[in-house]
Design an enzyme around this catalytic site. Structure first.
Site, PDB file in Angstrom:
ATOM      1  N   LYS A 124       0.840  -1.213   0.000  1.00 15.29           N
ATOM      2  CA  LYS A 124       0.000   0.000   0.000  1.00 15.29           C
ATOM      3  C   LYS A 124       0.874   1.262   0.000  1.00 15.29           C
ATOM      4  CE  LYS A 124      -1.873  -1.170   4.002  1.00 15.29           C
ATOM      5  NZ  LYS A 124      -1.129  -2.404   4.311  1.00 15.29           N
ATOM      6  N   ARG A 139     -10.078   0.357   8.790  1.00 15.42           N
ATOM      7  CA  ARG A 139      -9.594  -0.976   9.133  1.00 15.42           C
ATOM      8  C   ARG A 139     -10.588  -1.763   9.954  1.00 15.42           C
ATOM      9  NH1 ARG A 139      -3.811   0.215   8.901  1.00 15.42           N
ATOM     10  NH2 ARG A 139      -2.630  -1.524   9.682  1.00 15.42           N
ATOM     11  N   ARG A 152      12.229  -4.499   5.349  1.00 17.11           N
ATOM     12  CA  ARG A 152      11.860  -3.108   5.039  1.00 17.11           C
ATOM     13  C   ARG A 152      12.678  -2.099   5.841  1.00 17.11           C
ATOM     14  NH1 ARG A 152       5.760  -1.251   5.382  1.00 17.11           N
ATOM     15  NH2 ARG A 152       5.885  -2.272   7.421  1.00 17.11           N
ATOM     16  N   ARG A 159      -0.311  -8.463  13.848  1.00 23.99           N
ATOM     17  CA  ARG A 159      -0.848  -7.551  12.827  1.00 23.99           C
ATOM     18  C   ARG A 159      -1.676  -8.323  11.803  1.00 23.99           C
ATOM     19  NH1 ARG A 159       4.623  -4.897  11.049  1.00 23.99           N
ATOM     20  NH2 ARG A 159       3.357  -3.763   9.536  1.00 23.99           N
TER      21      ARG A 159
HETATM   22  P1  AP5 Z   1       4.886  -1.414   1.949  1.00 22.37           P
HETATM   23  O1  AP5 Z   1       4.384  -0.815   0.681  1.00 22.37           O
HETATM   24  O2  AP5 Z   1       5.615  -0.516   2.878  1.00 22.37           O
HETATM   25  O3  AP5 Z   1       3.706  -2.179   2.715  1.00 22.37           O
HETATM   26  P2  AP5 Z   1       2.326  -1.654   3.293  1.00 22.37           P
HETATM   27  O4  AP5 Z   1       1.219  -2.341   2.599  1.00 22.37           O
HETATM   28  O5  AP5 Z   1       2.298  -0.153   3.319  1.00 22.37           O
HETATM   29  O6  AP5 Z   1       2.426  -2.304   4.755  1.00 22.37           O
HETATM   30  P3  AP5 Z   1       2.435  -1.706   6.213  1.00 22.37           P
HETATM   31  O7  AP5 Z   1       3.255  -2.649   7.035  1.00 22.37           O
HETATM   32  O8  AP5 Z   1       2.802  -0.267   6.225  1.00 22.37           O
HETATM   33  O9  AP5 Z   1       0.925  -1.875   6.582  1.00 22.37           O
HETATM   34  P4  AP5 Z   1       0.285  -1.947   7.951  1.00 22.37           P
HETATM   35  O10 AP5 Z   1      -1.116  -1.900   7.556  1.00 22.37           O
HETATM   36  O11 AP5 Z   1       0.701  -3.072   8.798  1.00 22.37           O
HETATM   37  O12 AP5 Z   1       0.894  -0.669   8.730  1.00 22.37           O
HETATM   38  P5  AP5 Z   1       0.292   0.785   9.015  1.00 22.37           P
HETATM   39  O13 AP5 Z   1       1.425   1.722   8.975  1.00 22.37           O
HETATM   40  O14 AP5 Z   1      -0.905   1.061   8.209  1.00 22.37           O
HETATM   41  O15 AP5 Z   1       5.818  -2.666   1.555  1.00 22.37           O
HETATM   42  C1  AP5 Z   1       6.458  -3.464   2.523  1.00 22.37           C
HETATM   43  C2  AP5 Z   1       7.872  -3.843   2.055  1.00 22.37           C
HETATM   44  O16 AP5 Z   1       7.797  -4.662   0.901  1.00 22.37           O
HETATM   45  C3  AP5 Z   1       8.741  -2.652   1.662  1.00 22.37           C
HETATM   46  O17 AP5 Z   1      10.053  -2.890   2.064  1.00 22.37           O
HETATM   47  C4  AP5 Z   1       8.635  -2.587   0.138  1.00 22.37           C
HETATM   48  O18 AP5 Z   1       9.802  -2.061  -0.442  1.00 22.37           O
HETATM   49  C5  AP5 Z   1       8.427  -4.047  -0.234  1.00 22.37           C
HETATM   50  N1  AP5 Z   1       7.491  -4.214  -1.357  1.00 22.37           N
HETATM   51  C6  AP5 Z   1       6.374  -3.489  -1.621  1.00 22.37           C
HETATM   52  N2  AP5 Z   1       5.742  -3.945  -2.727  1.00 22.37           N
HETATM   53  C7  AP5 Z   1       6.487  -5.010  -3.157  1.00 22.37           C
HETATM   54  C8  AP5 Z   1       6.347  -5.914  -4.269  1.00 22.37           C
HETATM   55  N3  AP5 Z   1       5.314  -5.810  -5.134  1.00 22.37           N
HETATM   56  N4  AP5 Z   1       7.278  -6.901  -4.401  1.00 22.37           N
HETATM   57  C9  AP5 Z   1       8.326  -7.005  -3.521  1.00 22.37           C
HETATM   58  N5  AP5 Z   1       8.515  -6.166  -2.466  1.00 22.37           N
HETATM   59  C10 AP5 Z   1       7.604  -5.187  -2.287  1.00 22.37           C
HETATM   60  O19 AP5 Z   1      -0.214   0.610  10.546  1.00 22.37           O
HETATM   61  C11 AP5 Z   1       0.676   0.437  11.605  1.00 22.37           C
HETATM   62  C12 AP5 Z   1      -0.080   0.363  12.929  1.00 22.37           C
HETATM   63  O20 AP5 Z   1      -0.774   1.611  13.169  1.00 22.37           O
HETATM   64  C13 AP5 Z   1      -1.177  -0.709  13.015  1.00 22.37           C
HETATM   65  O21 AP5 Z   1      -0.665  -1.963  13.397  1.00 22.37           O
HETATM   66  C14 AP5 Z   1      -2.121  -0.094  14.072  1.00 22.37           C
HETATM   67  O22 AP5 Z   1      -1.614  -0.284  15.382  1.00 22.37           O
HETATM   68  C15 AP5 Z   1      -2.046   1.396  13.758  1.00 22.37           C
HETATM   69  N6  AP5 Z   1      -3.092   1.818  12.797  1.00 22.37           N
HETATM   70  C16 AP5 Z   1      -2.887   2.367  11.564  1.00 22.37           C
HETATM   71  N7  AP5 Z   1      -4.065   2.643  10.966  1.00 22.37           N
HETATM   72  C17 AP5 Z   1      -5.040   2.261  11.837  1.00 22.37           C
HETATM   73  C18 AP5 Z   1      -6.465   2.274  11.775  1.00 22.37           C
HETATM   74  N8  AP5 Z   1      -7.123   2.745  10.688  1.00 22.37           N
HETATM   75  N9  AP5 Z   1      -7.154   1.798  12.837  1.00 22.37           N
HETATM   76  C19 AP5 Z   1      -6.510   1.336  13.949  1.00 22.37           C
HETATM   77  N10 AP5 Z   1      -5.168   1.282  14.055  1.00 22.37           N
HETATM   78  C20 AP5 Z   1      -4.428   1.746  13.011  1.00 22.37           C
HETATM   79 ZN    ZN Z   2       2.313   1.274   4.922  1.00 24.94          ZN
END
Ligand code: AP5
Ligand code: ZN
Length: 213
Positions: A13, A88, A127, A171
Protein backbone atom coordinates in the site's frame (compact mmCIF):
# COMPACT_ATOMS: atom_id res chain seq x y z
CA UNK A 1 -11.10 10.36 -7.03
CA UNK A 2 -11.63 9.10 -3.52
CA UNK A 3 -9.71 5.86 -3.12
CA UNK A 4 -9.15 3.35 -0.36
CA UNK A 5 -6.21 0.94 -0.27
CA UNK A 6 -6.77 -2.20 1.79
CA UNK A 7 -4.31 -5.03 2.31
CA UNK A 8 -2.34 -6.85 4.98
CA UNK A 9 0.94 -5.51 6.40
CA UNK A 10 3.61 -5.49 3.69
CA UNK A 11 1.18 -5.91 0.80
CA UNK A 12 2.50 -2.75 -0.92
CA UNK A 13 0.00 0.00 0.00
CA UNK A 14 2.69 2.48 1.04
CA UNK A 15 4.83 1.58 -1.99
CA UNK A 16 2.09 2.24 -4.55
CA UNK A 17 0.51 5.27 -2.82
CA UNK A 18 3.09 7.92 -3.87
CA UNK A 19 2.84 6.79 -7.49
CA UNK A 20 -0.97 7.03 -7.52
CA UNK A 21 -0.78 10.32 -5.64
CA UNK A 22 1.51 11.94 -8.20
CA UNK A 23 -0.44 10.65 -11.16
CA UNK A 24 -3.83 11.84 -9.93
CA UNK A 25 -2.74 14.79 -7.72
CA UNK A 26 -4.49 13.33 -4.72
CA UNK A 27 -3.59 13.70 -1.09
CA UNK A 28 -2.19 10.59 0.59
CA UNK A 29 -3.56 9.97 4.08
CA UNK A 30 -1.83 7.07 5.82
CA UNK A 31 -3.08 6.61 9.37
CA UNK A 32 -0.03 4.47 10.24
CA UNK A 33 2.38 7.25 9.13
CA UNK A 34 0.38 9.88 11.02
CA UNK A 35 0.31 7.74 14.17
CA UNK A 36 4.06 7.03 13.97
CA UNK A 37 4.72 10.78 13.67
CA UNK A 38 2.53 11.37 16.75
CA UNK A 39 4.38 8.66 18.71
CA UNK A 40 7.77 10.15 17.74
CA UNK A 41 6.62 13.64 18.78
CA UNK A 42 5.14 12.25 22.04
CA UNK A 43 1.85 14.10 21.48
CA UNK A 44 -1.20 13.09 23.60
CA UNK A 45 -2.44 11.10 20.60
CA UNK A 46 0.95 9.39 20.23
CA UNK A 47 1.06 8.47 23.89
CA UNK A 48 -2.37 6.85 23.62
CA UNK A 49 -1.52 4.97 20.41
CA UNK A 50 1.99 3.71 21.17
CA UNK A 51 1.27 0.57 23.15
CA UNK A 52 -1.27 -0.90 20.73
CA UNK A 53 1.01 -0.16 17.77
CA UNK A 54 4.03 -1.83 19.36
CA UNK A 55 1.95 -4.93 20.02
CA UNK A 56 0.57 -5.00 16.48
CA UNK A 57 -2.97 -4.35 17.63
CA UNK A 58 -5.35 -1.73 16.25
CA UNK A 59 -5.59 1.69 17.85
CA UNK A 60 -9.13 2.65 18.97
CA UNK A 61 -11.65 3.64 16.30
CA UNK A 62 -12.28 7.02 17.97
CA UNK A 63 -8.61 8.02 17.76
CA UNK A 64 -8.13 7.17 14.10
CA UNK A 65 -11.52 8.52 13.01
CA UNK A 66 -10.54 11.79 14.69
CA UNK A 67 -7.25 11.94 12.79
CA UNK A 68 -8.92 11.27 9.45
CA UNK A 69 -11.74 13.72 10.08
CA UNK A 70 -9.15 16.43 10.79
CA UNK A 71 -6.88 15.51 7.86
CA UNK A 72 -9.69 15.41 5.29
CA UNK A 73 -10.50 19.07 5.99
CA UNK A 74 -7.20 20.14 4.39
CA UNK A 75 -7.85 22.10 1.16
CA UNK A 76 -5.52 19.74 -0.73
CA UNK A 77 -7.79 16.81 0.13
CA UNK A 78 -11.01 18.36 -1.16
CA UNK A 79 -10.63 17.12 -4.74
CA UNK A 80 -9.76 13.59 -3.78
CA UNK A 81 -7.61 11.40 -1.58
CA UNK A 82 -5.96 8.05 -1.10
CA UNK A 83 -6.67 6.44 2.24
CA UNK A 84 -3.84 4.03 3.08
CA UNK A 85 -4.54 1.89 6.15
CA UNK A 86 -7.99 3.34 6.87
CA UNK A 87 -10.73 2.17 7.36
CA UNK A 88 -9.59 -0.98 9.13
CA UNK A 89 -12.81 -1.89 10.97
CA UNK A 90 -16.43 -1.86 9.82
CA UNK A 91 -17.12 0.89 12.38
CA UNK A 92 -14.40 3.05 10.78
CA UNK A 93 -15.93 2.40 7.33
CA UNK A 94 -19.36 3.49 8.55
CA UNK A 95 -17.93 6.64 10.14
CA UNK A 96 -16.13 7.46 6.89
CA UNK A 97 -19.39 7.11 4.94
CA UNK A 98 -21.02 9.52 7.38
CA UNK A 99 -18.19 12.05 7.06
CA UNK A 100 -18.32 11.92 3.27
CA UNK A 101 -22.12 12.08 3.16
CA UNK A 102 -21.94 15.44 4.96
CA UNK A 103 -19.91 16.74 2.00
CA UNK A 104 -22.19 15.07 -0.53
CA UNK A 105 -19.30 12.76 -1.47
CA UNK A 106 -18.64 9.04 -1.52
CA UNK A 107 -15.88 6.46 -1.93
CA UNK A 108 -15.13 5.81 -5.62
CA UNK A 109 -13.01 2.67 -5.44
CA UNK A 110 -11.41 0.25 -3.02
CA UNK A 111 -8.17 -1.40 -4.14
CA UNK A 112 -7.72 -4.71 -2.38
CA UNK A 113 -4.04 -5.76 -2.26
CA UNK A 114 -4.61 -9.51 -2.34
CA UNK A 115 -1.60 -11.57 -1.27
CA UNK A 116 -0.74 -14.77 0.56
CA UNK A 117 0.34 -14.34 4.22
CA UNK A 118 3.41 -16.52 3.63
CA UNK A 119 5.10 -13.85 1.47
CA UNK A 120 4.76 -11.07 4.01
CA UNK A 121 7.39 -11.91 6.62
CA UNK A 122 10.24 -11.45 4.17
CA UNK A 123 8.79 -8.16 2.97
CA UNK A 124 8.28 -6.83 6.49
CA UNK A 125 11.58 -7.88 8.04
CA UNK A 126 13.57 -6.51 5.06
CA UNK A 127 11.86 -3.11 5.04
CA UNK A 128 13.76 0.11 5.81
CA UNK A 129 12.10 3.52 5.83
CA UNK A 130 13.06 7.18 5.69
CA UNK A 131 10.82 8.38 8.47
CA UNK A 132 10.60 12.07 7.49
CA UNK A 133 9.28 11.38 3.97
CA UNK A 134 7.78 7.91 4.42
CA UNK A 135 9.93 6.60 1.53
CA UNK A 136 10.22 2.84 1.75
CA UNK A 137 13.05 0.50 0.76
CA UNK A 138 13.70 -3.22 0.98
CA UNK A 139 17.12 -4.82 1.39
CA UNK A 140 16.31 -7.33 -1.37
CA UNK A 141 13.38 -6.02 -3.43
CA UNK A 142 14.01 -2.25 -3.44
CA UNK A 143 17.50 -1.50 -2.11
CA UNK A 144 18.63 2.11 -1.64
CA UNK A 145 21.55 3.34 -3.80
CA UNK A 146 23.85 3.15 -0.78
CA UNK A 147 23.00 0.79 2.09
CA UNK A 148 21.13 2.31 5.04
CA UNK A 149 20.81 5.75 3.44
CA UNK A 150 17.86 7.57 1.81
CA UNK A 151 18.38 8.15 -1.95
CA UNK A 152 16.99 11.69 -1.90
CA UNK A 153 18.21 13.26 1.35
CA UNK A 154 21.19 11.06 2.26
CA UNK A 155 19.68 10.71 5.74
CA UNK A 156 19.81 7.38 7.60
CA UNK A 157 17.07 4.77 7.15
CA UNK A 158 15.39 3.10 10.11
CA UNK A 159 13.34 -0.03 10.73
CA UNK A 160 9.84 0.20 12.17
CA UNK A 161 9.49 -1.09 15.72
CA UNK A 162 6.56 -3.33 14.71
CA UNK A 163 8.45 -4.88 11.75
CA UNK A 164 9.46 -8.10 13.50
CA UNK A 165 8.27 -11.62 12.67
CA UNK A 166 6.69 -11.79 16.12
CA UNK A 167 4.63 -8.56 15.94
CA UNK A 168 3.72 -9.35 12.33
CA UNK A 169 1.71 -12.33 13.63
CA UNK A 170 -0.54 -10.03 15.69
CA UNK A 171 -0.85 -7.55 12.83
CA UNK A 172 -1.95 -10.34 10.48
CA UNK A 173 -4.43 -11.62 13.02
CA UNK A 174 -5.89 -8.12 13.38
CA UNK A 175 -6.10 -7.89 9.60
CA UNK A 176 -8.00 -11.15 9.16
CA UNK A 177 -10.33 -10.62 12.09
CA UNK A 178 -11.06 -6.89 11.90
CA UNK A 179 -10.16 -5.64 8.43
CA UNK A 180 -11.29 -8.45 6.10
CA UNK A 181 -14.94 -7.67 7.01
CA UNK A 182 -14.30 -4.18 5.63
CA UNK A 183 -13.57 -5.74 2.22
CA UNK A 184 -16.98 -7.48 2.39
CA UNK A 185 -18.60 -4.18 3.41
CA UNK A 186 -17.32 -2.50 0.22
CA UNK A 187 -17.83 -5.59 -1.98
CA UNK A 188 -21.55 -5.38 -1.26
CA UNK A 189 -21.43 -1.82 -2.60
CA UNK A 190 -19.62 -3.06 -5.73
CA UNK A 191 -16.53 -0.90 -5.11
CA UNK A 192 -13.74 -3.48 -4.70
CA UNK A 193 -11.06 -4.21 -7.30
CA UNK A 194 -8.72 -7.09 -6.43
CA UNK A 195 -5.05 -6.54 -7.25
CA UNK A 196 -2.46 -9.33 -7.54
CA UNK A 197 -0.15 -7.83 -4.92
CA UNK A 198 2.39 -10.65 -4.98
CA UNK A 199 3.70 -9.46 -8.38
CA UNK A 200 6.83 -7.24 -8.60
CA UNK A 201 6.23 -3.56 -7.70
CA UNK A 202 6.20 -2.25 -11.30
CA UNK A 203 3.66 -4.88 -12.38
CA UNK A 204 1.45 -4.00 -9.43
CA UNK A 205 1.62 -0.35 -10.54
CA UNK A 206 0.36 -1.36 -14.00
CA UNK A 207 -2.54 -3.23 -12.37
CA UNK A 208 -3.35 -0.18 -10.23
CA UNK A 209 -3.39 2.03 -13.34
CA UNK A 210 -5.70 -0.44 -15.10
CA UNK A 211 -8.03 -0.44 -12.11
CA UNK A 212 -8.20 3.35 -12.06
CA UNK A 213 -8.51 4.03 -15.81
P1 AP5 B 1 4.89 -1.41 1.95
O1 AP5 B 1 4.38 -0.82 0.68
O2 AP5 B 1 5.62 -0.52 2.88
O3 AP5 B 1 3.71 -2.18 2.72
P2 AP5 B 1 2.33 -1.65 3.29
O4 AP5 B 1 1.22 -2.34 2.60
O5 AP5 B 1 2.30 -0.15 3.32
O6 AP5 B 1 2.43 -2.30 4.76
P3 AP5 B 1 2.44 -1.71 6.21
O7 AP5 B 1 3.25 -2.65 7.04
O8 AP5 B 1 2.80 -0.27 6.22
O9 AP5 B 1 0.92 -1.88 6.58
P4 AP5 B 1 0.28 -1.95 7.95
O10 AP5 B 1 -1.12 -1.90 7.56
O11 AP5 B 1 0.70 -3.07 8.80
O12 AP5 B 1 0.89 -0.67 8.73
P5 AP5 B 1 0.29 0.78 9.02
O13 AP5 B 1 1.42 1.72 8.98
O14 AP5 B 1 -0.90 1.06 8.21
O15 AP5 B 1 5.82 -2.67 1.55
C1 AP5 B 1 6.46 -3.46 2.52
C2 AP5 B 1 7.87 -3.84 2.06
O16 AP5 B 1 7.80 -4.66 0.90
C3 AP5 B 1 8.74 -2.65 1.66
O17 AP5 B 1 10.05 -2.89 2.06
C4 AP5 B 1 8.64 -2.59 0.14
O18 AP5 B 1 9.80 -2.06 -0.44
C5 AP5 B 1 8.43 -4.05 -0.23
N1 AP5 B 1 7.49 -4.21 -1.36
C6 AP5 B 1 6.37 -3.49 -1.62
N2 AP5 B 1 5.74 -3.95 -2.73
C7 AP5 B 1 6.49 -5.01 -3.16
C8 AP5 B 1 6.35 -5.91 -4.27
N3 AP5 B 1 5.31 -5.81 -5.13
N4 AP5 B 1 7.28 -6.90 -4.40
C9 AP5 B 1 8.33 -7.01 -3.52
N5 AP5 B 1 8.51 -6.17 -2.47
C10 AP5 B 1 7.60 -5.19 -2.29
O19 AP5 B 1 -0.21 0.61 10.55
C11 AP5 B 1 0.68 0.44 11.61
C12 AP5 B 1 -0.08 0.36 12.93
O20 AP5 B 1 -0.77 1.61 13.17
C13 AP5 B 1 -1.18 -0.71 13.02
O21 AP5 B 1 -0.67 -1.96 13.40
C14 AP5 B 1 -2.12 -0.09 14.07
O22 AP5 B 1 -1.61 -0.28 15.38
C15 AP5 B 1 -2.05 1.40 13.76
N6 AP5 B 1 -3.09 1.82 12.80
C16 AP5 B 1 -2.89 2.37 11.56
N7 AP5 B 1 -4.06 2.64 10.97
C17 AP5 B 1 -5.04 2.26 11.84
C18 AP5 B 1 -6.46 2.27 11.77
N8 AP5 B 1 -7.12 2.74 10.69
N9 AP5 B 1 -7.15 1.80 12.84
C19 AP5 B 1 -6.51 1.34 13.95
N10 AP5 B 1 -5.17 1.28 14.06
C20 AP5 B 1 -4.43 1.75 13.01
ZN1 ZN C 1 2.31 1.27 4.92
Amino acid sequence: KRLILIGPPGSGKGTQSPIIKDEYCLCHLATGDMLRAAVAAKTPLGIKAKEAMNKGELVSDDLVVGIIDEAMKKPSCQKGFILDGFPRTVTQAQKLDEMLAKQGANVDKVLNFAIDDAILEERITGRWIHSASGRTYHTKFAPPKSPGVDDVTGEPLIQRKDDTAEVLKSRLEAFHRQTEPVIDYYSKKGLVVNLPAEKPPKEVTVEVQKALS
